[in-house]
Design a protein around this motif. Structure first.
Motif, PDB file in Angstrom:
ATOM      1  N   GLU A   1       0.835  -1.214   0.000  1.00 49.23           N
ATOM      2  CA  GLU A   1       0.000   0.000   0.000  1.00 49.23           C
ATOM      3  C   GLU A   1       0.866   1.260   0.000  1.00 49.23           C
ATOM      4  N   THR A   2       1.946   1.233   0.750  1.00 50.72           N
ATOM      5  CA  THR A   2       2.875   2.364   0.774  1.00 50.72           C
ATOM      6  C   THR A   2       3.526   2.537  -0.589  1.00 50.72           C
ATOM      7  N   ILE A   3       3.902   1.423  -1.194  1.00 49.55           N
ATOM      8  CA  ILE A   3       4.502   1.453  -2.534  1.00 49.55           C
ATOM      9  C   ILE A   3       3.511   2.045  -3.530  1.00 49.55           C
TER      10      ILE A   3
ATOM     11  N   ALA B   1      10.114  -0.351  -9.989  1.00 49.59           N
ATOM     12  CA  ALA B   1      11.424  -0.794  -9.491  1.00 49.59           C
ATOM     13  C   ALA B   1      12.090   0.311  -8.674  1.00 49.59           C
ATOM     14  N   SER B   2      11.987   1.540  -9.138  1.00 48.56           N
ATOM     15  CA  SER B   2      12.575   2.678  -8.426  1.00 48.56           C
ATOM     16  C   SER B   2      11.901   2.899  -7.074  1.00 48.56           C
ATOM     17  N   VAL B   3      10.589   2.801  -7.037  1.00 41.58           N
ATOM     18  CA  VAL B   3       9.842   3.008  -5.795  1.00 41.58           C
ATOM     19  C   VAL B   3      10.151   1.891  -4.791  1.00 41.58           C
ATOM     20  N   ILE B   4      10.208   0.659  -5.272  1.00 41.83           N
ATOM     21  CA  ILE B   4      10.525  -0.460  -4.380  1.00 41.83           C
ATOM     22  C   ILE B   4      11.913  -0.274  -3.783  1.00 41.83           C
ATOM     23  N   GLN B   5      12.863   0.132  -4.614  1.00 42.14           N
ATOM     24  CA  GLN B   5      14.230   0.377  -4.130  1.00 42.14           C
ATOM     25  C   GLN B   5      14.224   1.433  -3.028  1.00 42.14           C
TER      26      GLN B   5
END
Length: 129
Positions: free
Chosen positions: A53-55, A107-111
Motif C-alpha cells: 500500500e505504501t509502494i 522498481a525505483s519506488v521499491i528500491q
C-alpha cells in the motif's frame, strides 16, 4: 542534535555565533542518516505485502496512471529476496505496464521504500488462481 546546541552563548548586543565543530558534526550526522544504504536484512514476502500500500501510494504521487495499472490489475503473488512476482488480470494490462514504463517506476519506488533492489517478474492469470 538540535540546532540551538550549535550556537554559543552571546553577550548582550552581539549576534549569536556558531560553534563550527558542533555544527559540522551535526551536518555530517544528517548527511549520513539521509543516505540510503542497501539493507543486509533479507526482505520477506510479508515485508513486501505489508509495504504494498505504501509502494502504491508513492507510485500514485509520482504518476497516477502507473498507480491505476498497479492497483486495478496487478497483485503481488510472490517475493523472495531479490525478485517480486506480479500477477496481472490480463495481457492488455500487462502490456500497458511495460509499454508505459510502469515497470521502471515500480522498481525505483521499491528500491526507495524497501531499501532493496529487486527484479520484477510478471505473469498473467485470473484472480484467485
Amino acid at each position: 542534535m538540535n540546532q540551538e546546541a550549535a550556537y554559543v552563548q552571546r553577550r548582550p548586543g552581539q549576534w549569536p555565533t556558531v560553534d563550527r565543530e558542533t555544527a559540522s558534526h551535526a551536518a555530517e550526522e544528517a548527511r549520513a542518516s539521509a543516505q540510503l544504504q542497501p539493507s543486509n536484512e533479507p526482505v520477506t514476502f510479508s515485508d513486501a505485502v505489508d509495504s504494498w500500500e505504501t509502494i502504491l501510494e508513492e507510485v500514485k504521487s509520482r504518476r497516477r496512471f502507473a498507480w491505476l495499472i498497479l492497483s486495478q490489475y496487478a497483485q503481488v503473488v510472490k517475493f523472495d529476496h531479490d525478485s517480486l512476482r506480479l500477477k496481472f488480470a490480463n495481457d492488455a494490462s500487462m502490456n500497458k505496464y511495460y509499454s508505459s514504463g510502469v515497470d521502471q517506476l515500480l522498481a525505483s519506488v521499491i528500491q526507495s521504500i524497501l531499501n532493496h533492489p529487486c527484479q520484477i517478474v510478471t505473469i498473467v492469470g485470473r484472480a484467485g488462481k
